[in-house]
Design an enzyme around this catalytic site. Structure first.
Site, short mmCIF file in Angstrom:
data_model
loop_
_atom_site.label_atom_id
_atom_site.label_comp_id
_atom_site.label_asym_id
_atom_site.label_seq_id
_atom_site.Cartn_x
_atom_site.Cartn_y
_atom_site.Cartn_z
NE ARG A 1 -3.84 -1.91 2.49
CZ ARG A 1 -4.92 -2.17 1.76
NH1 ARG A 1 -5.29 -1.31 0.83
NH2 ARG A 1 -5.64 -3.25 1.95
CB ILE B 1 3.54 5.62 2.91
CG1 ILE B 1 3.63 5.70 4.42
CG2 ILE B 1 4.13 6.86 2.26
CD1 ILE B 1 5.05 5.70 4.94
CG ASN C 1 4.11 9.44 -11.36
OD1 ASN C 1 3.22 9.73 -12.14
ND2 ASN C 1 3.91 9.35 -10.05
CB VAL D 1 10.78 5.70 -5.44
CG1 VAL D 1 11.62 4.45 -5.17
CG2 VAL D 1 10.32 6.34 -4.13
CG HIS E 1 7.05 2.85 -8.22
ND1 HIS E 1 8.29 3.44 -8.35
CD2 HIS E 1 6.17 3.85 -8.01
CE1 HIS E 1 8.16 4.75 -8.22
NE2 HIS E 1 6.89 5.02 -8.02
CG HIS F 1 1.53 5.22 -8.45
ND1 HIS F 1 1.62 5.76 -7.18
CD2 HIS F 1 2.69 5.56 -9.07
CE1 HIS F 1 2.78 6.39 -7.05
NE2 HIS F 1 3.45 6.29 -8.19
P1 5GP Z 1 6.57 8.10 -7.35
O1 5GP Z 1 6.37 9.51 -6.87
O2 5GP Z 1 8.05 7.77 -7.47
O3 5GP Z 1 5.79 7.77 -8.61
O4 5GP Z 1 5.94 7.15 -6.25
C1 5GP Z 1 6.61 6.81 -5.07
C2 5GP Z 1 5.53 6.48 -4.08
O5 5GP Z 1 6.12 5.80 -3.00
C3 5GP Z 1 4.82 7.71 -3.51
O6 5GP Z 1 3.44 7.68 -3.86
C4 5GP Z 1 5.05 7.59 -2.00
O7 5GP Z 1 3.92 7.94 -1.25
C5 5GP Z 1 5.42 6.12 -1.84
N1 5GP Z 1 6.32 5.88 -0.72
C6 5GP Z 1 7.46 6.55 -0.41
N2 5GP Z 1 8.04 6.04 0.69
C7 5GP Z 1 7.25 5.00 1.07
C8 5GP Z 1 7.34 4.07 2.17
O8 5GP Z 1 8.25 4.09 2.99
N3 5GP Z 1 6.36 3.13 2.25
C9 5GP Z 1 5.33 3.07 1.34
N4 5GP Z 1 4.42 2.11 1.52
N5 5GP Z 1 5.21 3.94 0.31
C10 5GP Z 1 6.17 4.89 0.19
#
Ligand code: 5GP
Length: 115
Positions: free
Chosen positions: A30, A32, A87, A96, A100, A102
Site C-alpha cells: 500500500r 504510504i 510516473n 523513487v 513501480h 501505482h
Molecule cells: P513516485 O512519486 O516515485 O511515482 O511514487 C513513489 C511512491 O512511493 C509515492 O506515492 C510515495 O507515497 C510512496 N512511498 C514513499 N516512501 C514509502 C514508504 O516508505 N512506504 C510506502 N508504503 N510507500 C512509500
C-alpha cells in the site's frame, strides 16, 4: 555499491510495510500516502530498471507480470477495475527511481474523468 531503494528495504523487511502480494518477480505494498481509496504500488523485485521506459525496453515479460499483479490487486481489493500510473522522471512526479506502478481503485464518481 548504491544504497537499496526504499522498496527493496521494505521487501527485505528492513523497514515496515505490509506486502499484499508477492510472486517470483514482483511484490505489492500500500502507498504510504494514498491518493485513492485503493492505492497500491506494484514493484519488480529487481532494481535494475529505473522507470517504465527502461523496463519495457529491457524486460517486457516483467512488465506483463506487473500488469497481471495489478489486476490481481484490483480483483482482491476493488471490483477488478483499476487505473495504472507510471510516473517517469522527477518533473513527472517520480520520486523513487526503482520502477513501480501505482494501482488506483474504488475511485469516487468525481475522479472517473481526468486525473
Ligand atoms: P513516485 O512519486 O516515485 O511515482 O511514487 C513513489 C511512491 O512511493 C509515492 O506515492 C510515495 O507515497 C510512496 N512511498 C514513499 N516512501 C514509502 C514508504 O516508505 N512506504 C510506502 N508504503 N510507500 C512509500
Amino acid at each position: 555499491m548504491t544504497e537499496p531503494s526504499i522498496f527493496t528495504r521494505i521487501l527485505r523487511g528492513d523497514i515496515p510495510g505490509e506486502i499484499l502480494l508477492e510472486t517470483e518477480t514482483v511484490f505489492a505494498i500500500r502507498d504510504i500516502n494514498p491518493q485513492a481509496p485503493l492505492h497500491v504500488l506494484v514493484i519488480p523485485k529487481t532494481e535494475q530498471y529505473r522507470d517504465v521506459t527502461e523496463l519495457a525496453a529491457g524486460d517486457a515479460p516483467l512488465m506483463a507480470d506487473m500488469v497481471a499483479a495489478a489486476k490481481r490487486i484490483a480483483e482482491e481489493h476493488a471490483n477488478g477495475e483499476y487505473r495504472l500510473i507510471f510516473n517517469n522522471g522527477a518533473s513527472a512526479a517520480q520520486s523513487v527511481f526503482h520502477v513501480h506502478a501505482h494501482v488506483l481503485g474504488n475511485l469516487p464518481e468525481d475522479r472517473l474523468i481526468g486525473f
